[in-house]
Motif scaffolding. Structure first.
Motif, short mmCIF file in Angstrom:
data_model
loop_
_atom_site.label_atom_id
_atom_site.label_comp_id
_atom_site.label_asym_id
_atom_site.label_seq_id
_atom_site.Cartn_x
_atom_site.Cartn_y
_atom_site.Cartn_z
N ASP A 13 27.72 17.80 -12.67
CA ASP A 13 27.12 17.32 -14.38
C ASP A 13 26.07 16.92 -14.10
OD1 ASP A 13 27.58 14.68 -13.09
OD2 ASP A 13 29.02 14.55 -13.65
N VAL A 14 25.55 16.11 -15.57
CA VAL A 14 24.76 15.60 -16.04
C VAL A 14 24.10 14.74 -15.25
CG1 VAL A 14 24.45 16.30 -18.72
CG2 VAL A 14 25.82 14.52 -18.01
N LEU A 15 24.95 14.05 -14.70
CA LEU A 15 24.76 12.97 -13.95
C LEU A 15 24.67 13.57 -12.35
CD1 LEU A 15 27.73 10.17 -14.87
CD2 LEU A 15 25.19 10.07 -15.34
N GLY A 16 24.55 14.48 -12.20
CA GLY A 16 24.48 14.44 -10.58
C GLY A 16 25.15 14.56 -9.77
N LYS A 17 26.62 14.66 -10.48
CA LYS A 17 27.80 14.72 -9.48
C LYS A 17 28.69 15.80 -9.48
CE LYS A 17 32.59 13.42 -9.21
NZ LYS A 17 33.79 13.27 -9.89
N GLU A 18 28.09 16.43 -8.44
CA GLU A 18 29.00 17.50 -7.98
C GLU A 18 30.50 17.95 -8.33
OE1 GLU A 18 30.35 20.56 -4.68
OE2 GLU A 18 28.03 18.56 -3.90
N ILE A 19 31.09 18.86 -8.65
CA ILE A 19 32.13 19.03 -9.54
C ILE A 19 32.44 20.68 -8.92
CG2 ILE A 19 31.10 17.70 -12.05
CD1 ILE A 19 31.08 19.90 -13.35
N PHE A 36 32.01 31.08 -14.24
CA PHE A 36 32.13 29.86 -14.37
C PHE A 36 32.14 29.75 -15.41
CE2 PHE A 36 30.60 25.73 -15.87
CZ PHE A 36 31.27 24.58 -14.57
N GLY A 37 33.90 28.93 -15.93
CA GLY A 37 33.96 29.02 -16.75
C GLY A 37 35.18 27.20 -17.61
N SER A 38 35.37 27.11 -18.02
CA SER A 38 36.24 26.05 -18.75
C SER A 38 37.43 25.59 -17.66
CB SER A 38 36.94 25.74 -19.89
OG SER A 38 37.63 26.88 -20.14
N LEU A 39 37.82 26.71 -16.97
CA LEU A 39 38.66 26.68 -15.36
C LEU A 39 38.12 27.59 -14.33
CD1 LEU A 39 41.23 25.08 -15.22
CD2 LEU A 39 42.47 28.03 -15.97
N ILE A 49 26.71 20.15 -21.63
CA ILE A 49 25.66 20.96 -20.10
C ILE A 49 25.86 20.11 -18.89
CG2 ILE A 49 23.32 20.21 -19.19
CD1 ILE A 49 22.47 19.61 -23.13
N TYR A 50 25.66 21.70 -18.11
CA TYR A 50 25.80 21.48 -17.13
C TYR A 50 24.40 21.70 -15.90
CZ TYR A 50 30.71 20.62 -17.29
OH TYR A 50 32.00 19.66 -18.16
N GLU A 61 16.98 27.13 -6.09
CA GLU A 61 16.74 27.31 -7.61
C GLU A 61 17.78 26.09 -8.16
OE1 GLU A 61 14.85 30.20 -10.09
OE2 GLU A 61 16.87 30.66 -10.12
N THR A 62 17.89 25.49 -8.84
CA THR A 62 18.24 24.20 -9.71
C THR A 62 17.54 24.98 -11.38
OG1 THR A 62 17.91 22.87 -8.13
CG2 THR A 62 19.04 22.07 -10.45
N LYS A 63 19.62 25.37 -12.09
CA LYS A 63 19.04 25.75 -13.06
C LYS A 63 19.66 24.77 -14.02
CE LYS A 63 15.98 29.77 -13.61
NZ LYS A 63 15.86 30.63 -14.50
N LYS A 64 19.73 24.58 -15.70
CA LYS A 64 20.07 24.64 -16.28
C LYS A 64 21.32 24.90 -17.53
CE LYS A 64 18.89 22.60 -20.49
NZ LYS A 64 18.45 21.53 -21.35
N MET A 65 22.90 24.88 -17.96
CA MET A 65 23.55 25.79 -18.49
C MET A 65 24.56 25.51 -18.99
SD MET A 65 26.65 26.68 -16.27
CE MET A 65 27.52 26.11 -14.67
N ILE A 66 25.29 26.02 -20.59
CA ILE A 66 24.86 25.24 -21.96
C ILE A 66 26.59 25.56 -21.09
CG2 ILE A 66 25.49 24.59 -24.31
CD1 ILE A 66 22.78 24.66 -23.65
N LEU A 67 28.62 24.96 -21.35
CA LEU A 67 29.52 25.64 -21.44
C LEU A 67 29.90 25.57 -22.84
CD1 LEU A 67 31.92 26.70 -20.57
CD2 LEU A 67 32.54 24.49 -19.40
N LEU A 68 30.59 26.34 -23.50
CA LEU A 68 30.68 26.11 -24.86
C LEU A 68 31.93 26.90 -24.81
CD1 LEU A 68 28.31 27.36 -27.08
CD2 LEU A 68 29.08 25.20 -26.44
N LYS A 69 33.52 25.72 -25.38
CA LYS A 69 34.11 26.89 -25.51
C LYS A 69 34.92 27.75 -26.82
CE LYS A 69 36.88 23.12 -22.39
NZ LYS A 69 38.10 22.74 -22.18
#
Length: 69
Positions: A13-19, A36-39, A49-50, A61-69
């Motif tokens: 997540d945006v705080l760096g916590k592994e989810i 990777f979806g909402s479930l 943002i994740y 490699e670390t990259k940003k992604m946006i999850l839209l429902k």
């Protein structure tokens, strides 16, 4: 992947916590896709943002992604 390697694909997540850990195993050479979806399993994720981190051998490699429902 160009050769057999141990691969790890994690979502944070945006705080760096592994989810979520989507991949954590040895893979043979080739191309792969992971959704990777909402479930994921029994976990529900909100739109937002994740970050995902892909590790394979010495490659990281670390990259940003946006999850839209």
């Amino acid at each position: 992947l160009s050769s057999k390697q141990f691969v790890s694909l994690k979502v944070f997540d945006v705080l760096g916590k592994e989810i979520a850990t989507l991949v954590n195993e040895e893979k043979t050479a080739g191309s792969y896709e992971v959704e990777f979806g909402s479930l994921v399993g029994s976990l529900h994720f909100a739109s937002g943002i994740y970050f995902y981190q892909l590790k394979a051998s010495d490659f990281v490699e670390t990259k940003k992604m946006i999850l839209l429902k």
